[in-house]
Scaffold this active site. Structure first.
Site, mmCIF file in Angstrom:
data_model
loop_
_atom_site.group_PDB
_atom_site.id
_atom_site.type_symbol
_atom_site.label_atom_id
_atom_site.label_comp_id
_atom_site.label_asym_id
_atom_site.label_seq_id
_atom_site.Cartn_x
_atom_site.Cartn_y
_atom_site.Cartn_z
ATOM 1 N N ARG A 1 -0.314 4.398 -0.226
ATOM 2 C CA ARG A 1 -1.099 5.596 0.077
ATOM 3 C C ARG A 1 -0.537 6.364 1.269
ATOM 4 N NH1 ARG A 1 -6.965 2.902 0.438
ATOM 5 N NH2 ARG A 1 -5.647 1.298 1.402
ATOM 6 N N ASP B 1 0.860 -1.188 0.000
ATOM 7 C CA ASP B 1 0.000 0.000 0.000
ATOM 8 C C ASP B 1 0.892 1.232 0.000
ATOM 9 O OD1 ASP B 1 -1.923 1.985 0.463
ATOM 10 O OD2 ASP B 1 -3.108 0.699 1.791
#
Length: 359
Positions: A293, A291
């Site tokens: 983000r 991930d």
């Protein structure tokens, strides 16, 4: 007073350059994105007899069985006769199953990998594959002037790399919604020239009580096209429906497509999933983390709007931890289990087993 760009502005310019295939200079290294490298520029470097290195992440190196002496980065010696296609095959896993033998690959053990590390992050920030070609320069400033290239200092770039950019409120206006006519859309613009992010405010939520909140990452395929491969569209609509029913809430719509890797790379990951890899394995084969983000953006926006306590609509404990680490109190996790289909059952199972989602 000077009109010259600062480091943040130079980094934004460098991201745009890399996306167009234009080289940039970091410290004393010429840097080109492997994804956008063209034959003409590669031939120019080979004609100049420049020794080239291809830097990739440790995740991509593991797939290629290349040794990452620098732990998180592998620096591969580029053969003198290497083609753009050869460099592309190292950077892009799309054809790995058809042509698994890429080597032998000779990786560098000595010297600092800091410039390579910064260059890879710059490529990620540009939503390109995390693979860059580097070559040493004897007189980088002269070279930059001669070729009209953006140049960044290593220490200066390190100070702004991986730092969450401040978000500035740009405009907001009333926006009646199906779920609640008392809607308002806020647009936030980051200082670093990145994509804008949005806050959808329902009603007139109190700043003194915990706020029903959702951090929703943009998903063009799910939110707009109704893709059945993920649960993003149903989560978006489900969160808005809950806020509408409650009469108040804030949904942050963050432009971090594909867990922060961008739509093009998400489609590359989908192609790998069609070959049998799960969503995490696909990201790793591309060279990305599970991930990518930055949930600090959400914390920054909420605090700027005056909220300090939230009830978070999420199945992802990582969001809670990141928001709390950045000054917000999460008083309650509100589950959001919607959107399972026969097409995304394995995807949801992978999120649970490998990413810790509570499903």
């Amino acid at each position: 007073m000077t009109l010259a760009p600062d480091t943040i502005e130079l980094a934004a310019r460098a991201r745009a350059d890399l996306r167009m295939g234009v080289p940039v200079i970091i410290g004393s290294s010429l840097v080109l994105a492997a994804e956008t490298l063209g034959e003409t520029r590669l031939e120019a470097l080979q004609t100049a007899d420049m020794e080239l290195v291809l830097a990739i992440t440790d995740w991509r190196a593991k797939t290629l069985k290349a040794t990452a002496y620098d732990t998180d980065v592998a620096r591969i010696v580029v053969p003198k006769d290497a083609s753009v296609n050869w460099i592309g095959s190292i950077a892009n896993p799309s054809d790995d199953l058809n042509a698994p033998m890429k080597g032998p690959l000779r990786t560098i053990r000595d010297g600092s990998a800091e410039t390579a590390r910064l260059a890879i992050q710059l490529a990620k920030d540009a939503q390109l594959l995390p693979a860059v070609v580097l070559g040493d320069l004897e007189a980088p400033h002269d070279y930059a002037r001669q070729h009209y290239l953006t140049i960044l200092g290593v220490e200066a770039l390190a100070r702004v790399s991986n730092v969450s950019s401040p978000q500035f409120p740009l405009v907001n206006a009333r926006l009646p919604l199906e779920v609640n006519e008392a809607g308002r859309l806020h647009v936030f613009r980051p200082e670093d020239g990145g994509e804008e992010h949005y806050a959808i405010e329902i009603g007139q939520p109190s700043r003194s009580e915990p706020l029903l909140t959702r951090l929703h990452s943009a998903c063009f395929t799910g939110d707009v096209l109704g893709s059945l491969k993920c649960d993003c569209g149903p989560q978006l609509r489900g969160a808005l429906t809950q806020m509408g029913a409650a009469g108040e809430g804030v949904l942050l719509y963050l432009n971090q497509e594909g867990r922060g890797i961008g739509l093009a790379n998400k489609m590359r990951a989908y192609s790998l999933q069609d070959q049998g890899f799960d969503t995490v394995e696909a990201n790793h084969r591309l060279g990305f983390e599970d991930d990518e983000r930055d949930f600090r953006i959400g914390a920054s926006i909420l605090k700027s709007m005056g909220f300090t306590q939230i009830r978070l609509l999420t199945n992802n404990p990582a969001k809670i931890a990141m928001l709390e680490a950045n000054g917000l109190e999460v008083t309650e996790r509100v589950p959001l289990k919607v959107g399972e289909t026969r097409f995304n059952t394995n995807y949801l199972a992978t999120k649970a087993t490998k990413s810790g989602h509570l499903l």
